[in-house]
Every structure is written in structure tokens, then in C-alpha cells.
Design an enzyme around this catalytic site. Structure first.
Site: not given
Ligand code: SF4
Length: 238
Positions: A125-126, A208, A211, A234
Site C-alpha cells: 500500500c505504501c 495516513c 495507520c 513507509c
Molecule cells: Fe497505505 Fe497506511 Fe501506507 Fe498510508 S501509511 S499508504 S494507508 S499502508
């Protein structure tokens, strides 16, 4: 030291050398002096990245170079307070805010990878929502500044004030690396710098929404990021 025109002509190896030498020479310099060196050396090919936790580095950089580019990554998962801070910075500060977005909206990502990828595979996701958009957004720059501080966590304890970003082949400037939270608070108070309202609501580090949680007493500033998931960064600063 190298001026803007000369820096434009340097190879990656020469830029790396320049960064490492500057890191040694500027270790004891003030944050403003470090940013003046960066803006003098790279001119418009220098930007500040901001998570909009506060606008301290953006404020310092605007003193070194009014109208400096401030790059913000809008992951689609930010708290409304973070977007509000970005808008306020854009409205009141002498900076040029640039918002980067991932290739896919959250809905498109959900359709391809399934919902809540952040819970199942936060690294992916990151990568999709932060690392790749930043990589693409930074192509126009030779150097970028961050708000990393050595006292934030063990993984950041050796952050140089100027170093080489091997992954992106760019000079990475961390002008407040040597600062403590007290130094940040004092700068914010002295200059009336914008800060994210969540910092007054138990959050010590703002990322985010899915998280990020509030920190408990005695925890380090980044303990509320990806809590319980064995993840501390991240991928922007690996
Ligand atoms: Fe995704 Fe969490 Fe990374 Fe944001 S911090 S990009 S929601 S995994």
C-alpha cells in the site's frame, strides 16, 4: 562551494560526493544555514517534502528561498486535519505547494487489490500510494529536504544533515536532523508556524488515518505509526 549552474552539470557520483562532503561540513550549521546552502546549490531543482504534520521545514526553506516548492503526497487516506493544514500552508505561506497523488484512487486500488490493503499488506500500500508517486514527483529535482529528526526513533538516529539518497540518486537534506521536539516547539512558538491540529490531540506523528494512532506516555514519537504491524517506515526514507 558548488553553485547552482555547476551543480546542474554534476554526475550522480559527483553529486554523491558533494552531498557527503556537505554532510560533514554542515553538521554543526543551523537549519537555516543548511537550507541556504541547499537553495544556493540547487536553486529551483530543490524542493521540500512535507507530511503536513507541521510546516517547520517549509517555513525555514521559505526564508532561504521565497516561493520554494513544497511537495505533499496526498495518499487519499489522510485525516481531514492534514488536508486542512496543507490548504492553510498554501494560503498563508510564501511557498509553492505541489500535491502528488497515486496513479489509482482508493476505490480503484480496492477494486484491483481488495479493500483495506493497508491492513493486509501495508508495504505494498505504501509503495503504491507513497513511494512511487514521490519517485515520479521528484524527477524534476536534484535535491529534496525532509523533516527527519534523529530523536524520533532508533531508525532515524544516524540521519545526516545532508546525505545521498541512493534509491532516488538525489541529495537528501534533513536540516532539522539534530533538533529535539523542544527545538521544534520553540521554533513554532517564535514564528507562529502552522501545525496539524492532531498534534494537540494526542498524536505525536501524523500519517495516513488507518495507520496512525495516538501515542501513549513514554512511547517514542513514531510509536503510533503502523502500531502492532512490525513496520516503522513507509519506504520514503529507507
Ligand atoms: Fe497505505 Fe497506511 Fe501506507 Fe498510508 S501509511 S499508504 S494507508 S499502508
Amino acid at each position: 562551494m558548488t553553485d547552482t549552474l555547476q551543480a546542474d552539470k554534476l554526475s550522480a557520483d559527483e553529486l554523491r560526493e558533494l552531498a557527503e562532503r556537505a554532510g560533514r561540513e554542515l553538521e554543526d550549521a543551523s537549519a537555516l544555514e543548511i537550507l541556504k546552502w541547499a537553495t544556493r546549490t540547487f536553486g529551483k531543482r530543490f524542493c521540500v517534502t512535507s507530511s503536513m504534520e507541521d510546516a517547520v521545514v517549509a517555513h525555514l526553506a521559505s526564508r532561504a528561498l521565497p516561493g520554494v516548492d513544497v511537495v505533499f503526497l496526498d495518499t487519499g487516506y489522510h485525516f481531514p486535519e492534514t488536508i486542512g493544514t496543507r490548504d492553510a500552508v498554501d494560503a498563508v505561506m510564501d511557498v509553492n505547494v505541489i500535491t502528488l497523488t497515486p496513479r489509482q484512487t482508493v476505490a480503484e486500488q480496492d477494486a484491483e487489490y481488495g479493500p483495506k490493503l493497508h491492513d493486509r499488506d501495508p508495504d505494498l500500500c505504501c509503495k503504491l500510494r507513497k513511494v512511487k508517486p514521490l519517485e515520479e514527483g521528484l524527477t524534476a529535482y536534484a535535491a529534496w529536504a525532509t523533516g527527519l529528526r534523529r530523536d524520533e526513533s532508533a531508525t532515524r538516529a544516524n540521519t545526516p544533515v545532508v546525505g545521498w539518497d541512493e534509491k532516488r540518486q538525489k541529495v537528501k537534506v534533513s536540516p532539522i536532523a539534530r533538533w529535539t521536539q523542544d527545538d521544534v516547539d520553540a521554533y513554532v512558538a517564535e514564528h507562529g508556524v502552522l501545525t496539524n491540529p492532531l498534534l494537540m490531540d494526542g498524536y505525536a506523528s501524523v500519517g495516513c488515518a488507518p495507520c496512525t494512532r495516538r501515542v501513549l506516555e513514554g512511547e517514542d514519537a513514531r510509536a503510533g505509526r503502523w502500531a502492532g504491524r512490525g513496520k516503522t517506515e513507509c519506504g520514503l526514507h529507507d
